[in-house]
Write a protein that holds these residues in place. Structure first.
Motif, PDB file in Angstrom:
ATOM      1  N   PHE A   1       0.754  -1.471  -0.074  1.00 19.39           N
ATOM      2  CA  PHE A   1       0.093  -0.066   0.117  1.00 19.39           C
ATOM      3  C   PHE A   1       0.830   1.312   0.119  1.00 19.39           C
ATOM      4  O   PHE A   1       0.407   2.449  -0.135  1.00 19.39           O
ATOM      5  CB  PHE A   1      -0.961  -0.155   1.154  1.00 19.39           C
ATOM      6  N   ASN A   2       2.270   1.339   0.173  1.00 16.23           N
ATOM      7  CA  ASN A   2       2.937   2.519   0.184  1.00 16.23           C
ATOM      8  C   ASN A   2       3.348   2.376  -1.535  1.00 16.23           C
ATOM      9  O   ASN A   2       4.571   1.884  -1.763  1.00 16.23           O
ATOM     10  CB  ASN A   2       4.366   2.336   1.124  1.00 16.23           C
ATOM     11  N   ASP A   3       2.752   3.157  -2.148  1.00 19.20           N
ATOM     12  CA  ASP A   3       3.056   3.284  -3.542  1.00 19.20           C
ATOM     13  C   ASP A   3       4.181   4.141  -3.870  1.00 19.20           C
ATOM     14  O   ASP A   3       4.341   4.326  -4.887  1.00 19.20           O
ATOM     15  CB  ASP A   3       1.834   3.843  -3.981  1.00 19.20           C
ATOM     16  N   GLN A   4       4.838   4.649  -2.715  1.00 19.55           N
ATOM     17  CA  GLN A   4       6.088   5.546  -3.089  1.00 19.55           C
ATOM     18  C   GLN A   4       7.267   4.728  -2.773  1.00 19.55           C
ATOM     19  O   GLN A   4       8.499   5.294  -3.171  1.00 19.55           O
ATOM     20  CB  GLN A   4       6.202   6.827  -2.036  1.00 19.55           C
ATOM     21  N   ALA A   5       7.232   3.586  -2.404  1.00 25.47           N
ATOM     22  CA  ALA A   5       8.306   2.732  -2.076  1.00 25.47           C
ATOM     23  C   ALA A   5       8.462   1.837  -3.319  1.00 25.47           C
ATOM     24  O   ALA A   5       7.463   1.383  -3.968  1.00 25.47           O
ATOM     25  CB  ALA A   5       8.247   2.147  -0.909  1.00 25.47           C
ATOM     26  N   SER A   6       9.582   1.104  -3.520  1.00 22.94           N
ATOM     27  CA  SER A   6       9.872  -0.138  -4.404  1.00 22.94           C
ATOM     28  C   SER A   6       9.153  -1.122  -3.644  1.00 22.94           C
ATOM     29  O   SER A   6       8.759  -1.129  -2.603  1.00 22.94           O
ATOM     30  CB  SER A   6      11.427  -0.420  -4.239  1.00 22.94           C
ATOM     31  N   PRO A   7       8.834  -2.312  -4.495  1.00 21.05           N
ATOM     32  CA  PRO A   7       8.141  -3.437  -4.279  1.00 21.05           C
ATOM     33  C   PRO A   7       8.717  -3.987  -3.078  1.00 21.05           C
ATOM     34  O   PRO A   7       9.969  -4.090  -3.169  1.00 21.05           O
ATOM     35  CB  PRO A   7       7.781  -4.225  -5.372  1.00 21.05           C
ATOM     36  N   ILE A   8       8.124  -5.060  -2.289  1.00 24.78           N
ATOM     37  CA  ILE A   8       8.932  -5.769  -1.346  1.00 24.78           C
ATOM     38  C   ILE A   8       9.180  -7.103  -2.156  1.00 24.78           C
ATOM     39  O   ILE A   8       8.587  -7.441  -3.119  1.00 24.78           O
ATOM     40  CB  ILE A   8       8.034  -6.023  -0.076  1.00 24.78           C
ATOM     41  N   TYR A   9      10.194  -7.943  -1.613  1.00 28.50           N
ATOM     42  CA  TYR A   9      10.612  -9.172  -2.233  1.00 28.50           C
ATOM     43  C   TYR A   9      10.274 -10.199  -1.398  1.00 28.50           C
ATOM     44  O   TYR A   9      10.324 -10.235  -0.258  1.00 28.50           O
ATOM     45  CB  TYR A   9      12.113  -9.081  -2.414  1.00 28.50           C
ATOM     46  N   ILE A  10       9.494 -11.185  -1.843  1.00 23.37           N
ATOM     47  CA  ILE A  10       9.014 -12.325  -1.121  1.00 23.37           C
ATOM     48  C   ILE A  10       9.768 -13.497  -1.729  1.00 23.37           C
ATOM     49  O   ILE A  10       9.637 -13.860  -2.670  1.00 23.37           O
ATOM     50  CB  ILE A  10       7.316 -12.336  -1.195  1.00 23.37           C
ATOM     51  N   GLY A  11      10.473 -14.167  -0.613  1.00 20.80           N
ATOM     52  CA  GLY A  11      11.196 -15.393  -1.177  1.00 20.80           C
ATOM     53  C   GLY A  11      11.024 -16.563  -0.126  1.00 20.80           C
ATOM     54  O   GLY A  11      10.397 -16.410   0.990  1.00 20.80           O
ATOM     55  N   LYS A  12      11.713 -17.563  -0.259  1.00 16.65           N
ATOM     56  CA  LYS A  12      11.657 -18.744   0.543  1.00 16.65           C
ATOM     57  C   LYS A  12      12.956 -19.139   0.846  1.00 16.65           C
ATOM     58  O   LYS A  12      13.687 -19.403  -0.348  1.00 16.65           O
ATOM     59  CB  LYS A  12      10.676 -19.669   0.267  1.00 16.65           C
ATOM     60  N   THR A  13      13.500 -19.508   1.958  1.00 19.24           N
ATOM     61  CA  THR A  13      14.780 -20.206   2.153  1.00 19.24           C
ATOM     62  C   THR A  13      14.874 -21.647   1.856  1.00 19.24           C
ATOM     63  O   THR A  13      13.494 -22.093   1.685  1.00 19.24           O
ATOM     64  CB  THR A  13      15.322 -19.858   3.680  1.00 19.24           C
ATOM     65  N   SER A  14      15.812 -22.171   1.509  1.00 16.05           N
ATOM     66  CA  SER A  14      15.838 -23.733   1.442  1.00 16.05           C
ATOM     67  C   SER A  14      15.265 -24.371   2.682  1.00 16.05           C
ATOM     68  O   SER A  14      14.763 -25.549   2.465  1.00 16.05           O
ATOM     69  CB  SER A  14      17.130 -24.240   1.376  1.00 16.05           C
ATOM     70  N   SER A  15      14.912 -23.831   3.865  1.00 13.06           N
ATOM     71  CA  SER A  15      14.641 -24.478   4.893  1.00 13.06           C
ATOM     72  C   SER A  15      12.904 -24.352   4.844  1.00 13.06           C
ATOM     73  O   SER A  15      11.775 -24.850   5.870  1.00 13.06           O
ATOM     74  CB  SER A  15      14.984 -24.314   6.416  1.00 13.06           C
ATOM     75  N   GLY A  16      12.411 -23.504   3.730  1.00 17.62           N
ATOM     76  CA  GLY A  16      10.861 -23.211   4.065  1.00 17.62           C
ATOM     77  C   GLY A  16      10.445 -21.992   4.506  1.00 17.62           C
ATOM     78  O   GLY A  16       9.260 -21.657   4.553  1.00 17.62           O
ATOM     79  N   THR A  17      11.530 -21.109   5.183  1.00 12.93           N
ATOM     80  CA  THR A  17      10.978 -19.968   5.646  1.00 12.93           C
ATOM     81  C   THR A  17      10.759 -18.931   4.701  1.00 12.93           C
ATOM     82  O   THR A  17      11.463 -18.820   3.825  1.00 12.93           O
ATOM     83  CB  THR A  17      11.938 -19.373   6.730  1.00 12.93           C
ATOM     84  N   VAL A  18       9.396 -18.247   4.859  1.00 19.45           N
ATOM     85  CA  VAL A  18       9.208 -17.148   3.936  1.00 19.45           C
ATOM     86  C   VAL A  18       9.862 -15.892   4.511  1.00 19.45           C
ATOM     87  O   VAL A  18      10.055 -15.500   5.767  1.00 19.45           O
ATOM     88  CB  VAL A  18       7.856 -16.681   4.058  1.00 19.45           C
ATOM     89  N   ARG A  19      10.784 -15.203   3.654  1.00 19.75           N
ATOM     90  CA  ARG A  19      11.231 -14.089   3.882  1.00 19.75           C
ATOM     91  C   ARG A  19      10.868 -13.000   3.284  1.00 19.75           C
ATOM     92  O   ARG A  19      10.533 -12.984   2.370  1.00 19.75           O
ATOM     93  CB  ARG A  19      13.119 -14.366   3.662  1.00 19.75           C
ATOM     94  N   LEU A  20      11.143 -11.731   3.590  1.00 20.29           N
ATOM     95  CA  LEU A  20      10.544 -10.503   2.999  1.00 20.29           C
ATOM     96  C   LEU A  20      11.919  -9.622   2.984  1.00 20.29           C
ATOM     97  O   LEU A  20      12.658  -9.643   4.189  1.00 20.29           O
ATOM     98  CB  LEU A  20       9.594  -9.911   4.079  1.00 20.29           C
ATOM     99  N   GLN A  21      12.173  -8.603   1.971  1.00 18.48           N
ATOM    100  CA  GLN A  21      13.265  -7.722   2.075  1.00 18.48           C
ATOM    101  C   GLN A  21      12.629  -6.608   1.592  1.00 18.48           C
ATOM    102  O   GLN A  21      11.863  -6.461   0.284  1.00 18.48           O
ATOM    103  CB  GLN A  21      14.434  -8.377   1.227  1.00 18.48           C
ATOM    104  N   SER A  22      13.210  -5.378   1.860  1.00 18.61           N
ATOM    105  CA  SER A  22      12.898  -4.110   1.380  1.00 18.61           C
ATOM    106  C   SER A  22      14.133  -3.427   0.609  1.00 18.61           C
ATOM    107  O   SER A  22      15.135  -3.899   0.949  1.00 18.61           O
ATOM    108  CB  SER A  22      12.003  -3.464   2.343  1.00 18.61           C
ATOM    109  N   ALA A  23      13.832  -2.615  -0.001  1.00 20.70           N
ATOM    110  CA  ALA A  23      15.079  -2.067  -0.711  1.00 20.70           C
ATOM    111  C   ALA A  23      16.142  -1.402  -0.072  1.00 20.70           C
ATOM    112  O   ALA A  23      17.117  -1.576  -0.249  1.00 20.70           O
ATOM    113  CB  ALA A  23      14.440  -1.022  -2.039  1.00 20.70           C
ATOM    114  N   ALA A  24      15.421  -0.761   1.150  1.00 24.14           N
ATOM    115  CA  ALA A  24      16.269  -0.067   1.836  1.00 24.14           C
ATOM    116  C   ALA A  24      17.249  -1.002   3.033  1.00 24.14           C
ATOM    117  O   ALA A  24      17.578  -0.275   3.893  1.00 24.14           O
ATOM    118  CB  ALA A  24      15.764   0.981   2.705  1.00 24.14           C
ATOM    119  N   GLY A  25      17.151  -2.237   2.712  1.00 21.98           N
ATOM    120  CA  GLY A  25      17.617  -3.171   3.734  1.00 21.98           C
ATOM    121  C   GLY A  25      17.012  -3.617   4.631  1.00 21.98           C
ATOM    122  O   GLY A  25      17.492  -4.377   5.629  1.00 21.98           O
TER     123      GLY A  25
END
Length: 155
Positions: free
Chosen positions: A72-96
């Motif tokens: 909903f923050n349309d001024q920010a880059s999208p967030i990245y949604i990934g999954k680790t090899s153990s199956g944990t869902v991880r989120l990352q934002s552009a600013a670290g």
């Protein structure tokens, strides 16, 4: 925090589909220790909180993997949604900002899904340009997904 950011009415809208990534208390404390100016500014706090809200209802099983997704923050880059090899869902934002889902599918309703995360995402731009540089046909609008191979979500 939600009150300080002026988001009570936004979150209480019964017609709005949401996925909430709610940072736990330890995540907020750590973020506040390194970013006190952001936490004390209502506009900045609002932008941070909106980055944790997706405009669709996604259970843990429905979360896209290896994808950028607009919040909903349309001024920010999208967030990245990934999954680790153990199956944990991880989120990352552009600013670290980096967070793992520690508890999924809490408080699920027909219009909202809630996931607790162990970090706070911070708005910013991806160094490689994010969704704005994915190329034709890969633009990522609010709630849309663009599949990409970056960034690394290794444990």
């Amino acid at each position: 925090l939600v009150t300080d950011a002026g988001l009570i009415d936004f979150l209480n809208n019964p017609n709005r589909a949401l996925t909430l990534f709610v940072p736990d208390n330890a995540a907020w404390e750590a973020f506040n220790a390194t970013n006190p100016a952001l936490m004390s500014n209502p506009a900045s706090l609002r932008n941070i909180l909106l980055l944790h809200l997706l405009p669709s209802t996604l259970t843990s099983a429905a979360l896209p993997q290896g994808a950028l997704m607009r919040s909903f923050n349309d001024q920010a880059s999208p967030i990245y949604i990934g999954k680790t090899s153990s199956g944990t869902v991880r989120l990352q934002s552009a600013a670290g900002g980096d967070a793992s889902v520690s508890s999924a599918d809490l408080g699920r309703t027909c219009k909202a899904a809630v996931h607790v995360v162990n970090g706070v995402l911070n708005p910013g731009e991806w160094p490689w340009g994010g969704a704005s540089r994915l190329g034709p046909g890969h633009r990522c609008g609010p709630g849309q997904v663009a599949r990409v191979g970056q960034p690394d979500v290794s444990p």
